[in-house]
Write a protein that holds these residues in place. Structure first.
Motif, short mmCIF file in Angstrom:
data_model
loop_
_atom_site.label_atom_id
_atom_site.label_comp_id
_atom_site.label_asym_id
_atom_site.label_seq_id
_atom_site.Cartn_x
_atom_site.Cartn_y
_atom_site.Cartn_z
N UNK A 23 0.85 -1.20 0.00
CA UNK A 23 0.00 0.00 0.00
C UNK A 23 0.88 1.25 0.00
N UNK A 24 0.34 2.35 -0.50
CA UNK A 24 1.08 3.61 -0.42
C UNK A 24 1.25 3.99 1.05
N UNK A 25 2.40 4.56 1.39
CA UNK A 25 2.66 4.95 2.78
C UNK A 25 2.36 6.43 3.00
N UNK A 26 2.99 6.98 4.01
CA UNK A 26 2.82 8.40 4.36
C UNK A 26 4.15 9.10 4.12
N UNK A 27 4.42 9.55 2.89
CA UNK A 27 5.72 10.18 2.61
C UNK A 27 5.96 11.35 3.55
N UNK A 28 7.22 11.54 3.92
CA UNK A 28 7.51 12.52 4.97
C UNK A 28 7.63 13.95 4.44
N UNK A 29 7.64 14.17 3.14
CA UNK A 29 7.74 15.55 2.64
C UNK A 29 6.53 15.89 1.78
N UNK A 30 6.21 17.18 1.66
CA UNK A 30 5.14 17.58 0.73
C UNK A 30 5.42 17.10 -0.69
N UNK A 31 6.70 17.09 -1.10
CA UNK A 31 7.03 16.57 -2.43
C UNK A 31 6.54 15.13 -2.57
N UNK A 32 6.92 14.29 -1.60
CA UNK A 32 6.53 12.88 -1.67
C UNK A 32 5.02 12.72 -1.60
N UNK A 33 4.40 13.53 -0.72
CA UNK A 33 2.94 13.44 -0.59
C UNK A 33 2.27 13.84 -1.90
N UNK A 34 2.86 14.81 -2.60
CA UNK A 34 2.24 15.25 -3.87
C UNK A 34 2.22 14.09 -4.87
N UNK A 35 3.26 13.27 -4.86
CA UNK A 35 3.30 12.11 -5.77
C UNK A 35 2.24 11.07 -5.38
N UNK A 36 2.10 10.84 -4.06
CA UNK A 36 1.11 9.86 -3.59
C UNK A 36 -0.31 10.35 -3.90
N UNK A 37 -0.55 11.65 -3.70
CA UNK A 37 -1.88 12.21 -3.98
C UNK A 37 -2.19 12.07 -5.47
N UNK A 38 -1.21 12.37 -6.31
CA UNK A 38 -1.47 12.25 -7.75
C UNK A 38 -1.77 10.79 -8.11
N UNK A 39 -1.03 9.85 -7.54
CA UNK A 39 -1.34 8.43 -7.83
C UNK A 39 -2.78 8.11 -7.46
N UNK A 40 -3.24 8.65 -6.33
CA UNK A 40 -4.61 8.41 -5.88
C UNK A 40 -5.62 9.02 -6.89
N UNK A 41 -5.32 10.24 -7.33
CA UNK A 41 -6.20 10.90 -8.30
C UNK A 41 -6.25 10.07 -9.60
N UNK A 42 -5.11 9.57 -10.02
CA UNK A 42 -5.07 8.80 -11.27
C UNK A 42 -5.86 7.49 -11.12
N UNK A 43 -5.79 6.89 -9.93
CA UNK A 43 -6.58 5.67 -9.68
C UNK A 43 -8.07 6.01 -9.76
N UNK A 44 -8.47 7.14 -9.18
CA UNK A 44 -9.88 7.54 -9.23
C UNK A 44 -10.33 7.80 -10.66
N UNK A 45 -9.44 8.41 -11.46
CA UNK A 45 -9.77 8.67 -12.87
C UNK A 45 -10.06 7.36 -13.59
N UNK A 46 -9.23 6.35 -13.34
CA UNK A 46 -9.39 5.06 -14.02
C UNK A 46 -10.71 4.40 -13.62
N UNK A 47 -11.13 4.60 -12.35
CA UNK A 47 -12.42 4.06 -11.92
C UNK A 47 -13.56 4.79 -12.63
N UNK A 48 -13.37 6.10 -12.82
CA UNK A 48 -14.46 6.93 -13.38
C UNK A 48 -14.70 6.67 -14.86
N UNK A 49 -13.64 6.23 -15.57
CA UNK A 49 -13.78 6.11 -17.02
C UNK A 49 -12.79 5.05 -17.50
N UNK A 50 -13.30 3.97 -18.05
CA UNK A 50 -12.44 2.82 -18.38
C UNK A 50 -11.58 3.06 -19.62
N UNK A 51 -11.70 4.26 -20.20
CA UNK A 51 -10.79 4.54 -21.33
C UNK A 51 -9.39 4.90 -20.84
N UNK A 52 -9.25 5.31 -19.58
CA UNK A 52 -7.91 5.69 -19.10
C UNK A 52 -6.99 4.47 -18.97
#
Ligand SMILES: NC(=O)c1ccc[n+]([C@@H]2O[C@H](COP(=O)([O-])OP(=O)(O)OC[C@H]3O[C@@H](n4cnc5c(N)ncnc54)[C@H](O)[C@@H]3O)[C@@H](O)[C@H]2O)c1
Ligand SMILES: O=c1ccn([C@@H]2O[C@H](COP(=O)(O)OP(=O)(O)O[C@H]3O[C@H](CO)[C@@H](O)[C@H](O)[C@H]3O)[C@@H](O)[C@H]2O)c(=O)[nH]1
Length: 339
Positions: A142-171
């Motif tokens: 599972x994704x962890x809790x990155x200790x910097x805002x930089x790392x957190x920004x990458x984890x947040x984007x991965x989460x957003x991209x996962x949500x996009x794929x759920x929303x539309x199967x063309x992604x």
């Protein structure tokens, strides 16, 4: 011929990827605002490849500019490097980092969807596993809790991209979790050119060797590692660039697919210094300094999934990484500033 939009394509990893894409026969459109790169990289890319990418000086956060890029060019897929990456700076400027890395990705994805483009390769990072993950890191964790805002920004984007794929199967999206890219193109024409004093180990070593900095500070020699210094999984930037080309081929499959891109080997800071000195014959004076806040003792990749599903391995050796770094740094002591 397929055309790939490469955001951040004037930067370190982006420019090496543009070279591999052009050499593989793709058309390339770069969007970069040059916040951390130099326009002088473009003629160097042309010298290496004998052809040029299209260059658009724009910010990925600008929706009108992004819409124009998609209407002006028939884009088949996007590789998204554009982002800010200095871990320490992100602690001081969290809003700037989230705004650039998270909001920038959202604007890009909206522009893609509006244009009917659903294939995306995203620059993620090993830092998304967080400080508590056991090594080697595997994509099934599972994704962890990155200790910097930089790392957190990458984890947040991965989460957003996962949500996009759920929303539309063309992604169809690949999140490539890079370990520690170093080295340069073997031509010596392009390489890493950080502004100011480098934060990262390899460019710091190179600048000490070329006489621009007096000595390396090794951050801590009392970690629970074989020689007390931290271990990382360093991979050659051209291997990483090839990994992007390979991942484009995997975008036939819808959904979000995470891949570790690393060698699977941990190398210590002291071993890095020794390898550089041995390969280049240059001395790298160093001193032991206190630990750097936020550093983890050791991590490296389990890169089996990339081998299995992308037919990709990081094959270039540490010696090649050192030789290519030195060819770039010694041939361009001022980086791209020399034009
Ligand atoms: N280098 C590493 O060790 C490492 C490790 C893991 C992940 N990454 C990620 O890989 C990507 C590329 O890293 P890099 O080392 O090549 O960095 P880099 O700074 O050399 O390249 C990033 C490029 O993006 C551009 N850029 C930044 N914000 C932009 C915006 N809003 N609009 C348009 N262009 C913008 C910069 O000018 C630069 O050319 C980044 O997203 C980074 O976070 C890098
Ligand atoms: O002047 C220096 C610079 C670094 N180090 C050490 O060298 C190792 C590697 O450091 P660095 O090159 O800064 O890489 P990381 O801290 O591992 O972070 C890089 O690799 C991560 C993914 O693996 C990315 O998320 C980050 O963006 C990227 O900076 C660490 O032990 C540092 O303490 C020193 O001793 N002296």
């Amino acid at each position: 011929m397929e055309t790939i939009l490469v955001t951040g394509g004037a930067g370190y990893i982006g420019s090496h990827t543009v070279v591999e894409l052009l050499n593989a026969g793709y058309g390339v459109v770069i969007v970069d605002n040059l916040v951390n790169s130099n326009i002088a990289v473009l003629p160097r890319i042309e010298t290496i490849c004998g052809k040029s990418p299209v260059f658009v000086n724009a910010d990925v956060r600008d929706p009108l500019a992004m819409a124009a890029v998609f209407s002006d060019h028939a884009i088949d897929a996007v590789i998204h490097f554009a982002g800010l990456k200095a871990v320490g700076e992100s602690v001081e400027q969290p809003i700037r980092y989230y705004e650039n890395n998270v909001h920038g990705t959202m604007v890009l994805c909206q522009a893609m969807a509006d244009a009917g483009v659903f294939k995306l390769v995203f620059s993620s990072s090993a830092t998304v596993y967080g400080p508590d993950a056991p090594v080697p890191y595997v994509e099934t964790m599972a994704l962890g809790q990155p200790s910097s805002p930089y790392g957190a920004s990458k984890a947040v984007v991965e989460r957003i991209l996962a949500d996009l794929c759920v929303s539309d199967s063309r992604w169809a999206i690949a999140a490539l979790r890079y370990f520690n890219p170093i080295g340069a193109h073997e031509s010596g024409l392009i390489g890493e050119d950080p502004k100011g004093i480098p934060n990262n180990l390899m460019p710091f070593i190179a600048r000490v060797a070329v006489g621009k900095l007096a000595e390396l500070a090794i951050f801590g020699d009392d970690y629970e590692t074989p020689d007390g210094t931290c271990q990382r999984d360093y991979l050659h930037v051209v291997d990483l660039a090839e990994g992007h080309c390979q991942s484009l081929l995997a975008l036939e499959k819808p959904g979000l697919h995470a891949f570790n891109l690393g060698t699977g080997q941990g190398v210590s800071v002291l071993d890095m210094v020794k390898a550089f000195e041995t390969v280049t014959g240059q001395a790298v004076p160093y001193k032991i300094a206190p630990r750097r806040s936020g550093d983890l003792p050791a991590f490296w990749a389990n890169a089996d999934k990339a081998k299995r599903e992308l037919n990709w391995v990081a094959g270039r050796t540490l010696e090649q990484m050192m030789a290519d770094t030195w060819r770039w740094q010694s041939g361009n002591p001022d980086g791209f500033a020399e034009g």
